[in-house]
Design a protein around this motif. Sequence first.
Motif, PDB file in Angstrom:
ATOM      1  N   ASN A 413      -8.951  -5.806 -13.041  1.00  0.00           N
ATOM      2  CA  ASN A 413      -8.812  -4.511 -13.713  1.00  0.00           C
ATOM      3  C   ASN A 413      -9.372  -3.370 -12.870  1.00  0.00           C
ATOM      4  O   ASN A 413      -9.771  -2.331 -13.391  1.00  0.00           O
ATOM      5  N   SER A 414      -9.406  -3.556 -11.541  1.00  0.00           N
ATOM      6  CA  SER A 414      -9.897  -2.496 -10.653  1.00  0.00           C
ATOM      7  C   SER A 414      -8.755  -1.538 -10.331  1.00  0.00           C
ATOM      8  O   SER A 414      -7.596  -1.942 -10.150  1.00  0.00           O
ATOM      9  N   LEU A 415      -9.089  -0.257 -10.242  1.00  0.00           N
ATOM     10  CA  LEU A 415      -8.092   0.783 -10.028  1.00  0.00           C
ATOM     11  C   LEU A 415      -7.530   0.698  -8.613  1.00  0.00           C
ATOM     12  O   LEU A 415      -8.271   0.558  -7.641  1.00  0.00           O
ATOM     13  N   ILE A 416      -6.208   0.783  -8.481  1.00  0.00           N
ATOM     14  CA  ILE A 416      -5.542   0.786  -7.181  1.00  0.00           C
ATOM     15  C   ILE A 416      -5.258   2.229  -6.806  1.00  0.00           C
ATOM     16  O   ILE A 416      -4.390   2.881  -7.383  1.00  0.00           O
ATOM     17  N   CYS A 452       5.952  -6.425  -7.800  1.00  0.00           N
ATOM     18  CA  CYS A 452       4.515  -6.196  -7.989  1.00  0.00           C
ATOM     19  C   CYS A 452       3.914  -5.453  -6.812  1.00  0.00           C
ATOM     20  O   CYS A 452       2.685  -5.353  -6.706  1.00  0.00           O
ATOM     21  N   THR A 453       4.757  -4.919  -5.922  1.00  0.00           N
ATOM     22  CA  THR A 453       4.213  -4.390  -4.674  1.00  0.00           C
ATOM     23  C   THR A 453       4.267  -2.883  -4.545  1.00  0.00           C
ATOM     24  O   THR A 453       3.536  -2.308  -3.739  1.00  0.00           O
ATOM     25  N   VAL A 454       5.156  -2.220  -5.301  1.00  0.00           N
ATOM     26  CA  VAL A 454       5.266  -0.763  -5.217  1.00  0.00           C
ATOM     27  C   VAL A 454       5.181  -0.185  -6.623  1.00  0.00           C
ATOM     28  O   VAL A 454       5.868  -0.658  -7.534  1.00  0.00           O
ATOM     29  N   GLY A 455       4.320   0.794  -6.784  1.00  0.00           N
ATOM     30  CA  GLY A 455       4.235   1.507  -8.048  1.00  0.00           C
ATOM     31  C   GLY A 455       5.022   2.801  -7.971  1.00  0.00           C
ATOM     32  O   GLY A 455       4.967   3.513  -6.960  1.00  0.00           O
ATOM     33  N   THR A 475      -1.917  -2.160  -0.577  1.00  0.00           N
ATOM     34  CA  THR A 475      -2.889  -1.461   0.279  1.00  0.00           C
ATOM     35  C   THR A 475      -3.504  -0.249  -0.392  1.00  0.00           C
ATOM     36  O   THR A 475      -4.414   0.358   0.164  1.00  0.00           O
ATOM     37  N   ALA A 476      -3.016   0.118  -1.594  1.00  0.00           N
ATOM     38  CA  ALA A 476      -3.483   1.297  -2.332  1.00  0.00           C
ATOM     39  C   ALA A 476      -3.132   2.600  -1.624  1.00  0.00           C
ATOM     40  O   ALA A 476      -3.676   3.651  -1.953  1.00  0.00           O
ATOM     41  N   ARG A 538       6.178   2.830   4.670  1.00  0.00           N
ATOM     42  CA  ARG A 538       5.780   3.826   3.665  1.00  0.00           C
ATOM     43  C   ARG A 538       6.378   5.200   3.991  1.00  0.00           C
ATOM     44  O   ARG A 538       5.738   6.226   3.828  1.00  0.00           O
ATOM     45  N   ALA A 539       7.637   5.187   4.445  1.00  0.00           N
ATOM     46  CA  ALA A 539       8.307   6.426   4.828  1.00  0.00           C
ATOM     47  C   ALA A 539       9.700   6.462   4.223  1.00  0.00           C
ATOM     48  O   ALA A 539      10.212   5.451   3.739  1.00  0.00           O
ATOM     49  N   LYS A 540      10.328   7.643   4.267  1.00  0.00           N
ATOM     50  CA  LYS A 540      11.708   7.796   3.833  1.00  0.00           C
ATOM     51  C   LYS A 540      12.614   7.322   4.950  1.00  0.00           C
ATOM     52  O   LYS A 540      12.511   7.775   6.094  1.00  0.00           O
ATOM     53  N   LEU A 541      13.521   6.408   4.629  1.00  0.00           N
ATOM     54  CA  LEU A 541      14.404   5.859   5.651  1.00  0.00           C
ATOM     55  C   LEU A 541      15.595   6.766   5.924  1.00  0.00           C
ATOM     56  O   LEU A 541      15.884   7.115   7.061  1.00  0.00           O
ATOM     57  N   SER A 542      16.331   7.110   4.846  1.00  0.00           N
ATOM     58  CA  SER A 542      17.580   7.840   5.051  1.00  0.00           C
ATOM     59  C   SER A 542      18.018   8.492   3.749  1.00  0.00           C
ATOM     60  O   SER A 542      17.688   8.002   2.660  1.00  0.00           O
TER      61      SER A 542
END
Length: 585
Positions: A413-416, A452-455, A475-476, A538-542
Amino acid sequence: MARTSLSVATLLVAASLAAGTAFAQETLDQSNAPATWGGGAHHVTTRSAQTVSPTLTCLTRVEIGLMTGNRGKGGDQVTLTVLDWNATPPKELAKVTATVQEGFNGFQSFAMPGTGIEVPRNWLALQVESGKNVFWWKYQLGNLYPGGQYFFGGNGDSARDYLFKTYGRAGGCKFSLTVTPDPVPLAQGGTSTATVGVARQPSFTDPVNVTLALPGGVTAAPATLAIGGGSAATTLTASANAPTGNFTATAKGTASGTSPSTSQKSFHVNVTAAAAGPKVTNVAPAVQHRGGAITVTGSGFDPTCGSNMVGFAGVNVVPTACGAGSLTVTVPTQAPYGLTTLKVTSSGRSSNGVAFSVGRQAGNFAEITGDVLHQHTTRACAGGTAKVEVPAGTPNTPSGATYVASYRKVPANSLIGTSITFQSDFSYLDTLGGTSTRRIIANIGGAGFSLCTVGLVFDGGNGGSARLFLRDLETAADFQGSPYAVDIRVPRLTAPFTQDYDPRLFRSPDGTVILAVTAAPASGTGNLVATFYDKATRAKLSSLPISKPANSATIGNPAISATLGADNRIALTVGTQTLGPVSIP
């Protein structure tokens, strides 16, 4: 036996090994050889002795010049006793017995017990005797060993000396070193383990620091060993261009504790030419996702899988099937996405590197619009490793209602990262026909997951621009440029506007690529825009513009599908339009 009082010198305490252990750096210390025997001899049924003043602190061996006397009586056991000649009475330091055959004529060797005996004074007496009148101790006239005396029948004489040699080591007898194997086998570019052993006298417990002097091109890790017990290992490495041959190396031990002492041991390092290392000629497929199988072909691989390692930019994995010319490997889940260098290490030898791309999982994108938009309640992701907490809301909340999305790890329950504030409604001012009317698209904001990997958090903005937040839940870290501005209306349609376009969100099969299809901004082209976001970078591709159907007043709500191929490229279809492909790094 008479004795002569001589001067006394203080010598260092030494260290010792168990009996029978080879001595390190034993050297000749005192001798009246190589004088040619020509004086006479005394039979050693009567105790005979020679006084000696060693310079080395550890006496390891004594040689006595003996010859057969009376023939026909067979061999005999000859005993050498070493005495502290300055003690009163003389103190026995060691007694060694050797079996000598009849007919012997030369120097008989007597090894001291253990690693040797400490030399406590300047002067020692070497006393020899046997039970039969068979062996004679040779002597030489002329006092070849000045200061020393020989004794026979209790009478001393400095005008002649018995033939003798003493051997010893500098530094002491408290411990001695061994190195195994000897020689240490090494191939150019290879490694081998050497074990340095420390044999000790029972009373010696100090740590021993050992350093290695090695031939050129050979290194040791660790280079210095601190040995508190019986042994320690070090790894020798020969450089790729190390000279070949059998070379002498040295292990030097130093004890600087309560019993200072040193010892030295010579050993050999045998460096041979490097065997042909493994070679990679092909990897198929050249692009594969994590968890997928690849086949590495080449030569020089070890057929035993445990002796091979395949590396993906520093992430190593043992193959699942092995042969001399091919390896089957599962791409590890920790391998970095994108183009990397693949190498094989086989039996400690490294191959060449070849290009390989760690791709994303191929397949169709899944729509997650309903998991993100219009959602204001606490939910857990499908894998159960994370959850999002949002204060409970009411549908059609008044303009200006504010919500907070907090992503948390399960079960800690730790904040990401930090909490994300968003508004549910989007409002805009419609000035059609000279009048201004504020219109509201209600309850559009929300929060959800790509697996479960991207919010993802969609902020309606309520008067400002709508925004999309993306966060890497492993990675938060927020995506670069997050939040992204998102248009909801379709401003390029001919007035009067008849459509407000709600965003639609999709994810790739493994959740690492996000697709958002939104209204095109006023400054852009087309009526919709498809934007791909990449979790790995973690970037915009296209961004791809999408136009409304010809002769249509609205963009409508076209069918949208995206497929990620095994070649790491995305094909996008919107209605009847096919766009792309979009390449993923």
